[in-house]
Motif scaffolding. Structure first.
Motif, PDB file in Angstrom:
ATOM      1  N   UNK A  55       0.824  -1.196   0.000  1.00 28.22           N
ATOM      2  CA  UNK A  55       0.000   0.000   0.000  1.00 28.22           C
ATOM      3  C   UNK A  55       0.860   1.247   0.000  1.00 28.22           C
ATOM      4  N   UNK A  56       0.306   2.314  -0.545  1.00 30.84           N
ATOM      5  CA  UNK A  56       1.030   3.595  -0.592  1.00 30.84           C
ATOM      6  C   UNK A  56       0.011   4.713  -0.433  1.00 30.84           C
ATOM      7  N   UNK A  57       0.362   5.730   0.354  1.00 27.82           N
ATOM      8  CA  UNK A  57      -0.549   6.855   0.537  1.00 27.82           C
ATOM      9  C   UNK A  57       0.252   8.139   0.759  1.00 27.82           C
ATOM     10  N   UNK A 117      -1.235  12.598  12.861  1.00 24.42           N
ATOM     11  CA  UNK A 117      -1.484  11.227  13.302  1.00 24.42           C
ATOM     12  C   UNK A 117      -0.692  10.283  12.419  1.00 24.42           C
ATOM     13  N   UNK A 118       0.157   9.464  13.061  1.00 23.77           N
ATOM     14  CA  UNK A 118       0.960   8.483  12.349  1.00 23.77           C
ATOM     15  C   UNK A 118       0.896   7.161  13.092  1.00 23.77           C
ATOM     16  N   UNK A 119       0.451   6.118  12.429  1.00 26.65           N
ATOM     17  CA  UNK A 119       0.320   4.791  13.044  1.00 26.65           C
ATOM     18  C   UNK A 119      -0.550   4.841  14.301  1.00 26.65           C
ATOM     19  N   UNK A 120      -1.575   5.691  14.276  1.00 19.56           N
ATOM     20  CA  UNK A 120      -2.480   5.770  15.410  1.00 19.56           C
ATOM     21  C   UNK A 120      -1.943   6.534  16.595  1.00 19.56           C
ATOM     22  N   UNK A 159      -1.949  17.009   8.934  1.00 18.43           N
ATOM     23  CA  UNK A 159      -2.127  16.428   7.606  1.00 18.43           C
ATOM     24  C   UNK A 159      -3.565  16.636   7.156  1.00 18.43           C
ATOM     25  N   UNK A 160      -3.712  16.975   5.907  1.00 16.29           N
ATOM     26  CA  UNK A 160      -5.023  17.272   5.336  1.00 16.29           C
ATOM     27  C   UNK A 160      -5.640  16.000   4.769  1.00 16.29           C
ATOM     28  N   UNK A 178      -1.596   8.798   7.363  1.00 16.65           N
ATOM     29  CA  UNK A 178      -1.064   8.287   6.103  1.00 16.65           C
ATOM     30  C   UNK A 178      -0.498   6.877   6.261  1.00 16.65           C
ATOM     31  N   UNK A 179       0.067   6.580   7.435  1.00 15.87           N
ATOM     32  CA  UNK A 179       0.676   5.264   7.656  1.00 15.87           C
ATOM     33  C   UNK A 179      -0.396   4.173   7.769  1.00 15.87           C
ATOM     34  N   UNK A 180      -1.449   4.442   8.544  1.00 15.65           N
ATOM     35  CA  UNK A 180      -2.509   3.449   8.671  1.00 15.65           C
ATOM     36  C   UNK A 180      -3.260   3.269   7.363  1.00 15.65           C
ATOM     37  N   UNK A 181      -3.386   4.344   6.561  1.00 18.15           N
ATOM     38  CA  UNK A 181      -4.050   4.212   5.268  1.00 18.15           C
ATOM     39  C   UNK A 181      -3.248   3.292   4.344  1.00 18.15           C
ATOM     40  N   UNK A 182      -1.946   3.485   4.325  1.00  9.52           N
ATOM     41  CA  UNK A 182      -1.105   2.633   3.482  1.00  9.52           C
ATOM     42  C   UNK A 182      -1.177   1.186   3.938  1.00  9.52           C
ATOM     43  N   UNK A 183      -1.163   0.964   5.256  1.00  6.66           N
ATOM     44  CA  UNK A 183      -1.217  -0.406   5.776  1.00  6.66           C
ATOM     45  C   UNK A 183      -2.574  -1.047   5.509  1.00  6.66           C
TER      46      UNK A 183
END
Length: 391
Positions: A236-238, A249-252, A261-262, A269-274
């Motif tokens: 995954x990539x975001x 917010x990064x990894x919760x 972040x918008x 972005x990290x949880x979205x990619x995961x």
């Protein structure tokens, strides 16, 4: 098709296992044993409902173990297993199913074939139990444990080990249990026999073991993972751009920063990619398919729920997440001071050991939009194991 409810008996404290937690709440391949057992019945097409009998002293553990599963409230157990089963049957009496399968919570390796075979046997008889014929030579000794053979060899012909599930026509087993109250019988088949019901022995897989000690748990984990021979990897990539704010917010994990972040959700972005990596591993589309950014329900949403949803889809397929690896790409903020918290949070969301979660960070040496500090990117990889199905 007859209605069929699985009654999972999980009210015991597992004193023989040792430790502070009842064994049904210990983890098997990253998930509580109880959850593994419940899911085996929820996935079966002939099982129309599942009820669980618990010790209310462990209600918090129960709620966490079955979080996200579609279950009615648990039934309060009694002082003995027989009492607990009767409580469960009484709780079902108001909307009685045609059939009931009574199963030990500590038998998480029950397979679909055993469930199907027990149900099929109830078409021609009032009771049926999963069982395996005795294969070992039996000796009668002088004492329990190490002793002297005193009674010679016991004839094992026609001897079977009674396992679960044990299936019954509901209209027969409830009155049988009511009449047997206080008799201290060893299993539900004995209750049926006491009531004069014929019990059919249904051969099942020897792997349908009951976890009673640490050795059993280790064996069960090996057997469980051996069933998951379809190993898949997803990526995954975001990307999210910066906007005015004071944290990202990064990894919760909330990380202080001179911007935010918008994004339509919390823009993690990290949880979205995961999430996309896990969805990709099971060929389930992407995050936008499941949580469209045009839907106002997800405005400002905690991205942990997106990740849990992806994990639940893996579980619904009978699989497990084996490992996840996240790389956060940015110049600022620094990830290192928050890495341990990020690993712990991702592990908690997915129900994994932290040893199965990797969080890394890198920069682009001042190049590109991340180098210009216009936003943050993240990429992730996820490895899942699914039951091997040849297609």
């Amino acid at each position: 098709m007859p209605t069929c409810t699985a009654l999972i008996v999980a009210a015991g404290r597992g004193l023989r296992f040792g430790g502070d937690l009842p064994k049904q709440y210990l983890h098997l391949a990253g998930q509580p044993i109880l959850r593994r057992t419940v899911e085996a019945f929820l996935r079966h097409p002939a099982v129309t409902g599942v009820r669980v009998v618990i010790d209310p002293a462990f209600r918090d553990l129960y709620d966490k173990a079955v979080d996200g599963l579609d279950l009615p409230p648990p039934v309060t157990g009694g002082p003995t297993r027989q009492d607990s089963v009767l409580n469960g049957l009484e709780a079902m009496a108001g909307h009685a199913p045609d059939l009931v399968l009574i199963h030990d919570a500590a038998r998480p390796l029950v397979d679909a074939q055993a469930i199907s075979d027990v149900i099929a046997a109830l078409e021609t008889g009032p009771a049926a139990i999963a069982a395996t014929p005795l294969a070992d030579t039996l000796k009668r000794g002088t004492v329990e444990g190490a002793g002297i053979v005193s009674g010679g060899t016991v004839d094992r012909t026609a001897l079977w080990r009674a396992l679960t599930p044990q299936g019954f026509r509901f209209a027969d087993i409830l009155p049988a249990h009511r009449r047997a109250a206080g008799l201290n019988l060893t299993d539900d088949a004995a209750v049926a026999e006491e009531a004069g019901l014929a019990v059919t022995l249904v051969p099942c897989d020897q792997d349908n073991l009951k976890v009673t000690n640490q050795d059993d748990l280790a064996r069960a984990e090996k057997l469980f993972l051996a069933r998951l021979g379809d190993v898949r990897t997803g990526t995954g990539f975001d990307v999210h751009k910066f906007a005015p704010g004071d944290q990202v917010w990064l990894c919760g994990v909330s990380v202080p920063h001179d911007a935010t972040l918008d994004g339509h959700s919390d823009a993690d972005v990290a949880l979205h990619a995961l999430t996309d990596a896990i969805l990709g591993a099971i060929s389930a589309g992407d995050i936008g398919l499941h949580f469209p950014p045009s839907d106002p329900r997800w405005k400002g949403a905690d991205s942990a729920q997106f990740l849990r949803h992806a994990a639940d889809l893996v579980a619904e397929k009978g699989g497990v997440i084996a490992h996840v690896d996240i790389t956060i790409i940015c110049e600022r903020p620094k990830v290192g001071p928050h890495r341990d918290a990020m690993v712990a949070r991702v592990a908690d969301i997915l129900g994994l050991s932290p040893a199965r979660v990797s969080v890394k960070a890198t920069t682009t040496e001042g190049l590109g939009f991340t180098g210009r500090r216009e936003g943050i990117a993240a990429q992730a990889a996820a490895t899942v194991r699914l039951p091997l199905i040849l297609e």
